[in-house]
Every structure is written in C-alpha cells, then in structure tokens.
Design a protein around this motif. Structure first.
Motif, PDB file in Angstrom:
ATOM      1  N   ASN A  39       0.736  -1.461   0.057  1.00 32.10           N
ATOM      2  CA  ASN A  39       0.110   0.099  -0.119  1.00 32.10           C
ATOM      3  C   ASN A  39       0.844   1.345   0.041  1.00 32.10           C
ATOM      4  N   VAL A  40       2.179   1.637   0.590  1.00 26.14           N
ATOM      5  CA  VAL A  40       2.735   1.922   0.628  1.00 26.14           C
ATOM      6  C   VAL A  40       3.190   2.241  -0.739  1.00 26.14           C
ATOM      7  N   GLU A  57      11.743  -4.961  -2.967  1.00 22.78           N
ATOM      8  CA  GLU A  57      12.820  -4.623  -2.735  1.00 22.78           C
ATOM      9  C   GLU A  57      13.018  -4.093  -1.435  1.00 22.78           C
ATOM     10  N   ALA A  58      11.441  -3.497  -0.944  1.00 19.46           N
ATOM     11  CA  ALA A  58      11.719  -2.648   0.431  1.00 19.46           C
ATOM     12  C   ALA A  58      11.213  -4.006   1.058  1.00 19.46           C
ATOM     13  N   VAL A  84       8.821   4.023   1.312  1.00 12.26           N
ATOM     14  CA  VAL A  84       9.148   5.420   0.681  1.00 12.26           C
ATOM     15  C   VAL A  84      10.442   4.750  -0.783  1.00 12.26           C
ATOM     16  N   ASN A  85      11.275   5.162   0.523  1.00 13.64           N
ATOM     17  CA  ASN A  85      12.585   5.148  -0.676  1.00 13.64           C
ATOM     18  C   ASN A  85      12.526   4.270  -1.553  1.00 13.64           C
ATOM     19  N   SER A  86      12.258   2.533  -1.140  1.00  9.26           N
ATOM     20  CA  SER A  86      11.662   1.629  -2.175  1.00  9.26           C
ATOM     21  C   SER A  86      11.512   1.778  -2.976  1.00  9.26           C
ATOM     22  N   ALA A  87       9.961   2.138  -3.435  1.00  3.57           N
ATOM     23  CA  ALA A  87       9.153   3.020  -4.212  1.00  3.57           C
ATOM     24  C   ALA A  87      10.360   4.096  -4.703  1.00  3.57           C
ATOM     25  N   ARG A  88      10.346   5.212  -4.091  1.00  2.00           N
ATOM     26  CA  ARG A  88      11.721   5.901  -5.529  1.00  2.00           C
ATOM     27  C   ARG A  88      12.531   6.187  -6.429  1.00  2.00           C
TER      28      ARG A  88
END
Length: 191
Positions: A39-40, A57-58, A84-88
């Motif tokens: 979801n994040v 990845e997260a 959030v950092n993995s999505a970015r």
C-alpha cells in the motif's frame, strides 16, 4: 484459511525477535507487513506491477536493515520510510529505463486515472519529479515532506523517524513546500 492479522505490539515483538536472529520471526514479520508495504509503494507508484516490484525491494531492504530499527517508535513507522525509499528507487530505475528506451517502441499513452491523482500534485509522477529536482540540492527536505504531505504522518513521528528536532522538521517541511509549489505549477501550466 485467512492469514492471521497482527497488531502493532505483535509486529514490534516479531521485529525485535528478528533483530535477535530469529529467522522464523523474520519470515512471519515480512508476511505480516507485506500488505502494508504494498500500500505504501502504491501510494508512490500508481501501476500495480511497479508497486509490487518496489514492495519486493522494500521487503528485501527490511530484512537486510532490520538492525537499524532502534525500537523507539513503531516498527511499521520505520518500515514506512524503507518502503517510500524503495518506491522512489524503483521510480528512478523506471525513469532511467524510459529515457533509454526507443521512442518508437512505446505504445499510446494512457489517460490519467483520477484514482492516481495526488492531493498535492497533478499526479504522483509530477510530485516525484519535483522531489527528484529538490533532492539534488536539498536532500534533507524530501523525506520529511513526503512523510507529511503524502502519507500524513504527524510532525512528532517524522521527527523521531529522521532523528531531528521537531522545529527542524517543521522548518524542513515548510521550506520543501515552498520549493515544490513552483515546480508543480510549472508542470501543470505546460499541459
């Protein structure tokens, strides 16, 4: 049979056990937090396949970096930042692949889906582009701004996550918003 639902205290307990080397606890923890991690990631990446890649990845990053959770706040709050950092990071990879791709191989563009429209920006991609621009010169502003304006975390929780005084976090978010507005309005006026 449905997967068991774990409460915040149970998640924190699993995380502590995983930090202590309990591999079974780590596996249960990753399974328990996967829906939230997805979801994040979907909050940043509107296409499910991209969000699933970022989520994977997260989860890998969570398993590798679990020792960096200090236990002062909820594990899920710490996990949120990792996601959030993995999505970015996934967004950056996709962007680089798109730039390198042959434009003749790209099919017709999809119409924007209103369900993927950010409250802050015209689209999440507009916001990600703005964050990429700001991060070049002011990397300390991006994480607090995303955590507050995209995910709605309270200021005090963000201060704990980024290990900074509350006043500093509020100033970073205010400054980040001032820098973001012109970038988003410039994008929107060129349409």
């Amino acid at each position: 049979m449905d997967d068991p639902v774990y409460g915040p205290d149970e998640i924190d307990d699993l995380a502590r056990r995983a930090q202590g080397g309990d591999r079974d606890a780590l596996e249960v923890l990753l399974g328990a937090v996967r829906p939230r991690a997805l979801n994040v990631c979907r909050g940043v990446l509107p296409h499910l396949a991209d969000a699933e890649d970022a989520c994977q990845e997260a989860l890998i990053n969570i398993s590798r970096k679990i020792d960096t959770w200090n236990g002062r706040g909820r594990f899920t709050t710490w996990m949120h930042v990792v996601c959030v950092n993995s999505a970015r990071s996934t967004y950056r990879k996709l962007k680089n692949q798109a730039v390198a791709a042959d434009p003749t191989e790209v099919g017709p563009l999809e119409s924007p889906d209103p369900r993927t429209t950010s409250v802050i920006a015209g689209t999440r991609l507009d916001l990600l582009e703005a964050m990429e621009t700001i991060e070049r010169d002011h990397p300390q502003l991006v994480e607090p701004l995303l955590l507050r304006d995209v995910y709605g975390l309270p200021y005090d929780e963000i201060a704990r996550l980024v290990d900074a005084p509350l006043g500093t976090v509020k100033a970073q978010i205010h400054h980040g918003r001032k820098m973001t507005r012109p970038l988003l309005s410039a994008e929107r006026t060129t349409d």
